[in-house]
Design an enzyme around this catalytic site. Structure first.
Site, mmCIF file in Angstrom:
data_model
loop_
_atom_site.group_PDB
_atom_site.id
_atom_site.type_symbol
_atom_site.label_atom_id
_atom_site.label_comp_id
_atom_site.label_asym_id
_atom_site.label_seq_id
_atom_site.Cartn_x
_atom_site.Cartn_y
_atom_site.Cartn_z
ATOM 1 N N GLY A 24 0.830 -1.192 0.000
ATOM 2 C CA GLY A 24 0.000 0.000 0.000
ATOM 3 C C GLY A 24 0.866 1.244 0.000
ATOM 4 N N PRO A 25 0.247 2.420 -0.036
ATOM 5 C CG PRO A 25 -1.299 4.049 -0.638
ATOM 6 C CD PRO A 25 -1.207 2.645 -0.114
ATOM 7 N N PRO A 26 2.865 4.667 1.163
ATOM 8 C CG PRO A 26 4.816 5.699 0.410
ATOM 9 C CD PRO A 26 3.428 5.347 -0.012
ATOM 10 C CG ASP A 34 -2.900 26.655 -10.250
ATOM 11 O OD1 ASP A 34 -2.870 25.823 -9.328
ATOM 12 O OD2 ASP A 34 -2.994 27.877 -10.065
ATOM 13 C CG HIS A 76 -3.645 32.717 -8.546
ATOM 14 N ND1 HIS A 76 -3.169 32.457 -9.808
ATOM 15 C CD2 HIS A 76 -3.669 31.508 -7.911
ATOM 16 C CE1 HIS A 76 -2.906 31.175 -9.929
ATOM 17 N NE2 HIS A 76 -3.193 30.566 -8.784
ATOM 18 C CD GLU A 77 -4.499 30.892 -4.040
ATOM 19 O OE1 GLU A 77 -5.347 29.984 -4.035
ATOM 20 O OE2 GLU A 77 -3.336 30.724 -4.434
#
Length: 694
Positions: free
Chosen positions: A204-206, A502, A426-427
């Protein structure tokens, strides 16, 4: 304690031996009681007939004289001095003129000194090699024990981890509980002819708790438990790895029934014969020995092998077959209930405020692993201690989540007002586009406080765990990702470098939609490119291209079309709600962080855009809705059920039609009021070839 360790170490004794040898050399080569004085004083004594006896050591070029009674030089009656080359003739003449009888001597080296001079370098080299080999093997007199396994046997004094300390992996615990029961009561399984698995692979993932599960098995099993890392088998000497595998299983067989745990088994169990230059002989020999020990000609009874890895895809197929790793257990990221249980485990013994709700924190952390959640609780405790508070509050937990996701706040970074405004727009573009689209996750927070490498961040979180994504959801993700870039172009008329990440994510998503998920209208449900290459060639070399140049050009066109369509949609939303965007930017510049409730107040006039109508050229969409489950029918009224039954989805069609009409009217109004976007036309012209039509 450090001083005692220094005295016990080999370096101290080597230095002491060297000092003793030099002391003996000094004693052996001492001058025999003669005091060294300047040569002119000796010559003056010879000329004054004050010398009774003299010796000239030809090899050392030293003259030694004994003065007559009643005479001395610097208080000594026996003196010596060195002379230069060919000066012995002058001294010989002076001694004859002074009436001194002397005998030239050729000194012979001391036997002990000669032996030391010849043997000392060899002794030092052997001592250094002995020390280095001892250090390589971990000390403890294991210089020649290269082939011995360095497995750690879990003793009774080791702090035990039990299955009660593990949460969020119920299926894995259930599978491992069966091994524990078999070891405790094998007759129960043998009575019906069942055999316990010879090997269990946890993958599985770390950070999902694979090693923690192994420690829990060690605490619960009640049998000898050997723990070793896969890298311990890899050594610079050929054949050492295979020898250590044999020794490990011999130790386990001698104490059977026993459990052997190999962490990071991919270090030794990689696919054989892969790579540009063939396989690694030493690792392949080690793997071959492990295959034989697990399931070879000799029956291996009573030894269960548990292994953990993050990369099951690169393991050798012979290692994964039944009879070796009979059971392969995935330890994945926990779901909502699993995250809540993990937070509860790590929250034990910590003072939490009364308003802290771990279920809310669990909802705030989708995709987090057990290690991430443990880090969240620990960061909150550290922040509590840093502020000299007595209890961990919800605000500190929220801050610790942000620290784990994006890093700590960089309060010392000073940005100009213009850069702050660019970051705010931007945000704000991300947040507004995400709020207006129907398939994006709800916006939870927006901030222009620098964290890690980012100048600000917009946080969107799903309301429930999701494991699949539709094409509409991925299209909305593209528009959301490009919302910041579109806001920069709309307000400041030029993009900035802040949208680079992005664009990278949007491009990767669009390319995956076309090449992997078959979501291209033009190319259809096809997968392009093969990634099942050799595991040692790297990601780029391992990617095999199985399509023509013409198809590659079509893929690029489709990716560009998806990106531009998402960019246009983000542009339209921002133009329509420009006043809302400006209002949000002013509040964001004032507060720097806006919560979900703040955004709900700002976006109350923003309407969700209508659902996408996916129409393909191959098949016309059907209006018949999916079948309703009994639970869904129970939530509906009798009239709704009757309408669905009689009209075969007429109500759904009517609703969709009204929304589509409303959407058409709103799009028409937006078209009338929206200023022309300067960039799409240029991009369209670049995309079209000369002499073609759109």
């Amino acid at each position: 304690m450090n001083l005692r360790r220094t005295f016990r170490g080999p370096i101290f004794w080597v230095v002491l031996a060297i000092l003793v040898v030099f002391g003996l050399l000094e004693v052996a080569t001492a001058g025999g009681g003669y005091k060294t004085v300047p040569l002119p004083k000796i010559e003056q004594a010879i000329a004054s007939h004050q010398v009774a006896d003299a010796n000239m050591l030809d090899k050392e070029q030293v003259i030694q004289v004994t003065l007559a009674d009643g005479h001395s030089i610097d208080g000594a009656t026996k003196v010596q001095s060195n002379y230069t080359l060919h000066y012995d003739n002058v001294l010989d003449q002076e001694l004859k003129e002074g009436g001194v009888d002397y005998t030239p001597k050729v000194s012979h080296p001391n036997l002990f000194v000669s032996l030391l001079e010849n043997l000392l370098p060899i002794i030092l080299i052997i001592a250094v090699m002995f020390f280095l080999l001892n250090q390589m093997q971990g000390g403890g007199g294991r210089v020649m024990q290269f082939g011995k396994a360095r497995a750690k046997l879990v003793s009774k004094d080791t702090p035990k981890t039990t299955f009660a300390d593990v949460a969020g992996a119920d299926e894995a615990i259930e599978e491992l509980q069966e091994i524990k029961e078999f070891l405790e009561n094998p007759a129960k399984f043998q009575a019906i002819g069942a055999k316990i698995p010879k090997g269990v692979l946890l993958y599985g993932p770390p950070g999902t708790g694979k090693t923690l599960l192994a420690r829990a098995v060690a605490g619960e099993a009640g049998v000898p438990f050997y723990s070793i890392s896969g890298s311990d088998f890899v050594e610079m000497f050929v054949g050492v790895g295979a020898s250590r595998v044999r020794d490990l299983f011999e130790q386990a067989k001698a104490n059977a029934p026993a459990i052997v745990f190999v962490d990071e088994i991919d270090a030794v169990g990689r696919h054989r014969g892969a790579g540009l230059g063939g396989g690694h002989d030493e690792r392949e020999q080690t793997l071959n020995q492990m295959l034989v020990e697990m399931d070879g000609f000799d029956v291996n009874r009573g030894v269960i092998l548990i292994a953990a890895t993050n990369r099951p895809d690169i393991l050798d197929p012979a290692l994964l077959r039944p009879g070796r790793f009979d059971r392969q257990i995935v330890v994945d990221r926990p779901d909502l209930e699993g995250r809540k249980a993990i937070l509860g485990v790590h929250a034990k013994g910590k003072p939490f405020a009364s308003d802290v709700d771990l279920s809310i924190i669990a909802r705030r952390t989708p995709g987090f692993t057990g290690a991430d959640l443990a880090n969240v609780i620990n960061e909150a405790a550290l922040l509590t201690a840093r502020t000299d508070a007595k209890q961990i509050t919800t605000g500190l937990l929220e801050e610790s989540i942000d620290r784990v996701i994006a890093g700590p706040m960089r309060k010392t970074r000073v940005m100009s007002e213009k850069e702050k405004k660019v970051t705010a727009y931007h945000e704000g573009g991300h947040a507004l586009v995400a709020w207006a689209l129907p398939n994006t996750d709800p916006v939870h927070k927006i901030s222009i406080i620098a964290r890690g490498r980012s100048l600000g961040h917009t946080l969107v979180l799903p309301e429930e765990d999701k494991y699949n994504q539709t094409r509409s959801e991925m299209m909305d993700m593209l528009a959301y990702a490009l919302g910041g870039r579109a806001a920069e172009e709309l307000v400041f008329h030029e993009p900035t470098t802040g949208a680079s990440n992005d664009i990278e994510k949007a491009t990767a998503t669009a390319r995956a939609m076309v090449m992997t998920y078959g979501m291209s209208e033009k190319l259809g449900p096809l997968k392009f490119g093969r990634t099942e290459g050799d595991v040692f060639l790297g990601r780029d070399l391992g990617h095999e291209r199985d399509f023509s140049e013409e198809v590659a050009s079509m893929i690029d066109d489709e990716v560009r079309e998806l990106i531009e369509r998402a960019h246009d949609e983000a542009w339209e939303i921002l133009v329509q709600y420009r006043d809302v965007l400006d209002d949000m930017v002013l509040k964001l510049l004032d507060k720097e962080t806006l919560s979900k409730s703040d955004l709900a107040e700002i976006f109350k006039s923003v309407d969700k855009r209508p659902a996408r109508q996916i129409v393909t050229a191959r098949k016309a969409p059907k209006n018949r809705p999916p079948v309703l489950t009994p639970a869904e029918l129970a939530l509906m009224g009798p009239k709704d059920v009757a309408g669905l039954t009689n009209g075969n989805g007429a109500r759904a069609k009517s609703g969709n039609g009204s929304r589509s009409a409303a959407g058409s009217r709103s799009r028409a109004n937006r078209t009338a009021k929206t200023p022309e976007k300067p960039t799409p036309a240029k991009r369209t012209n670049r995309r079209q070839a000369p002499g073609t039509t759109a």
